[in-house]
Write a protein that holds these residues in place. Structure first.
Motif, PDB file in Angstrom:
ATOM      1  N   GLY A 195       2.728   5.989  -2.665  1.00  0.00           N
ATOM      2  CA  GLY A 195       3.895   6.824  -2.960  1.00  0.00           C
ATOM      3  C   GLY A 195       4.101   7.000  -4.448  1.00  0.00           C
ATOM      4  O   GLY A 195       4.411   8.105  -4.919  1.00  0.00           O
ATOM      5  N   ARG A 240       6.800   6.121   5.538  1.00  0.00           N
ATOM      6  CA  ARG A 240       7.235   4.927   4.811  1.00  0.00           C
ATOM      7  C   ARG A 240       7.063   5.110   3.304  1.00  0.00           C
ATOM      8  O   ARG A 240       7.844   4.559   2.515  1.00  0.00           O
ATOM      9  CB  ARG A 240       6.444   3.708   5.287  1.00  0.00           C
ATOM     10  N   MET A 241       6.058   5.887   2.898  1.00  0.00           N
ATOM     11  CA  MET A 241       5.877   6.174   1.481  1.00  0.00           C
ATOM     12  C   MET A 241       7.130   6.833   0.910  1.00  0.00           C
ATOM     13  O   MET A 241       7.582   6.495  -0.197  1.00  0.00           O
ATOM     14  CB  MET A 241       4.667   7.098   1.277  1.00  0.00           C
ATOM     15  N   LYS A 260       0.823  -1.213   0.000  1.00  0.00           N
ATOM     16  CA  LYS A 260       0.000   0.000   0.000  1.00  0.00           C
ATOM     17  C   LYS A 260       0.857   1.262   0.000  1.00  0.00           C
ATOM     18  O   LYS A 260       0.574   2.221  -0.742  1.00  0.00           O
ATOM     19  CB  LYS A 260      -0.929   0.019   1.215  1.00  0.00           C
ATOM     20  N   ASP A 261       1.917   1.287   0.813  1.00  0.00           N
ATOM     21  CA  ASP A 261       2.738   2.488   0.906  1.00  0.00           C
ATOM     22  C   ASP A 261       3.448   2.772  -0.413  1.00  0.00           C
ATOM     23  O   ASP A 261       3.557   3.926  -0.834  1.00  0.00           O
ATOM     24  CB  ASP A 261       3.759   2.343   2.034  1.00  0.00           C
ATOM     25  N   ALA A 299      -2.346   5.167   3.890  1.00  0.00           N
ATOM     26  CA  ALA A 299      -0.938   4.769   3.891  1.00  0.00           C
ATOM     27  C   ALA A 299      -0.153   5.628   4.886  1.00  0.00           C
ATOM     28  O   ALA A 299      -0.630   6.656   5.368  1.00  0.00           O
ATOM     29  CB  ALA A 299      -0.348   4.902   2.485  1.00  0.00           C
ATOM     30  N   ASN A 300       1.096   5.200   5.168  1.00  0.00           N
ATOM     31  CA  ASN A 300       1.965   5.918   6.099  1.00  0.00           C
ATOM     32  C   ASN A 300       2.881   6.855   5.323  1.00  0.00           C
ATOM     33  O   ASN A 300       3.700   6.397   4.526  1.00  0.00           O
ATOM     34  CB  ASN A 300       2.805   4.915   6.901  1.00  0.00           C
ATOM     35  N   ALA A 333      -1.952   9.853   1.514  1.00  0.00           N
ATOM     36  CA  ALA A 333      -2.184   9.112   2.753  1.00  0.00           C
ATOM     37  C   ALA A 333      -3.622   9.312   3.245  1.00  0.00           C
ATOM     38  O   ALA A 333      -4.262   8.367   3.722  1.00  0.00           O
ATOM     39  CB  ALA A 333      -1.200   9.571   3.829  1.00  0.00           C
TER      40      ALA A 333
END
Length: 421
Positions: free
Chosen positions: A136, A390-391, A131-132, A386-387, A381
């Motif tokens: 991203g 981390r993306m 997901k990240d 998502a984070n 996000a």
């Protein structure tokens, strides 16, 4: 010094950036003791938006709103899937390529990220993508919204730099295509290393049906870019044609758009356009104050002691712009940097203003994808869960390849000037 302090104080309090700039200009006039300047203040605000080219902004925004409501974006995504979906990492390629086509209509990085995140990220998650990474990648695809024509940031820059809007939009075409190709190369490398999944291949009949369904949607960017490139229409006229086309396609082809939706669509487009145009007003006031205070001349004197040639200046400008872009949104970043750096670039180092504009916009948009702010990451996000931190880490290769492109553009300006007469 007092002006800078006033600007920082009101900005930290939470006052919108446009009002911060207007307040800072008032503080400068008061501090200078030259009250006659107040007579010119309203005139400078009016002159800032007294430009035919700025009409393109609400038209481009309106096109994006109609596309979103009319389901036109989904047709473009489906077409990209038909061509590259069966490759390893096919959905990642689709994300990049569809972003390129959508960028040529929406023209806004944050709007593009918000729309494409809701379309692409859930689909990529279903197929096994992280997901990240998916969010991203979509955020980086949003960069193209400010580079590919039509671009709201290029329109604002062209008015500030007093260059042709059409020429400025065309200057971003080749860099935008190159950036898309570089993103695809990065996807191929990452996909090979991480064994990205493949989607099921489509038959020739399925692909043909998908492409046929997307042909009217593709005609919008083709007509907009083609009419500007051929000289048949200005950027403003092309925007008007594109808005009518997107309305007709959304109503009679995709049949997702109703005429009763138009008041809400036009209201949203009007609100966003008003925000952008007020920032342009603030830019005019800021430019006037900076010139009156001889700020560009003082900055030019310092830069000339560091940069002895145009390439060195461009590399130094890349660093300055990227740092500014990490904490300030794109258009406010233009407002704060162009009045200072553009005269130095053109008058001291002889750099073409179109080429400089491309480098400025890419840097400021890349800043939207960099800590500590990373606005596009936060938009993605918010849409996907998502984070953001981390993306940024999992999409670092895209950041690095964009930096490489900026260095190449700085050294070889002809890349962005191919279509400039």
């Amino acid at each position: 010094m007092l002006t800078s302090t006033a600007f920082l104080v009101v900005m930290l309090v939470g006052v919108p950036i446009g009002l911060c700039l207007c307040v800072a200009a008032i503080v400068y006039v008061l501090a200078s003791g030259n009250m006659v300047l107040f007579q010119s203040y309203p005139l400078q605000m009016f002159n800032a938006v007294d430009s035919y080219g700025l009409i393109a902004i609400p038209l481009f925004v309106l096109i994006g709103e109609i596309m979103n409501a009319g389901g036109i974006t989904k047709k473009i995504v489906d077409m990209a899937m038909a061509f590259v979906g069966s490759l390893r990492g096919g959905l990642a390629y689709v994300n990049a390529i569809a972003n390129m086509f959508v960028a040529s209509i929406l023209g806004s990085a944050t709007a593009q990220v918000a729309i494409m995140s809701q379309i692409m990220v859930p689909e990529m998650e279903k197929k096994g993508y992280d997901k990240d990474f998916s969010a991203g990648l979509t955020a980086y695809g949003g960069m193209l919204g400010s580079i590919m024509p039509p671009s709201v940031m290029f329109v604002v820059y062209s008015v500030m730099a007093q260059v042709s809007v059409s020429d400025m939009l065309m200057a971003g075409l080749v860099p935008g295509l190159i950036l898309t190709a570089l993103f695809c190369v990065v996807i191929a490398i990452i996909g090979h290393c991480q064994k990205f999944p493949r989607s099921e291949p489509q038959t020739f009949k399925q692909r043909a049906a998908t492409v046929w369904a997307a042909v009217p949607s593709l005609s919008i960017p083709i007509v907009i870019v083609g009419s500007i490139f051929s000289g048949l229409a200005s950027a403003t006229e092309a925007g008007a044609v594109g808005a009518v086309m997107s309305l007709l396609i959304g109503r009679f082809w995709t049949r997702r758009l109703r005429f009763s939706d138009m008041p809400a669509i036009m209201t949203r487009a009007g609100l966003y356009s008003a925000i952008v145009l007020f920032l342009v007003v603030a830019a005019g006031v800021l430019s006037w104050i900076l010139v009156f205070g001889r700020v560009p001349q003082e900055v030019a004197g310092w830069i000339q002691t560091v940069a002895k040639d145009p390439v060195t200046f461009m590399l130094l400008a890349n660093v300055i712009l990227l740092v500014i872009g990490t904490v300030i949104d794109g258009i406010p970043g233009l407002i704060m940097t162009v009045p200072i750096l553009l005269p130095i670039a053109t008058e001291v180092y002889g750099i073409d203003p179109h080429h400089f504009g491309v480098v400025v916009v890419i840097n400021l948009v890349l800043g939207l994808l960099s800590p500590p702010v990373g606005l596009c990451f936060f938009v993605a996000a918010a849409a996907t869960g998502a984070n953001p931190g981390r993306m940024f880490m999992v999409t670092m290769p895209f950041f690095l390849i964009t930096c490489v492109l900026l260095v190449i553009l700085s050294v070889f300006p002809t890349i962005s000037l191919i279509f400039i007469g």
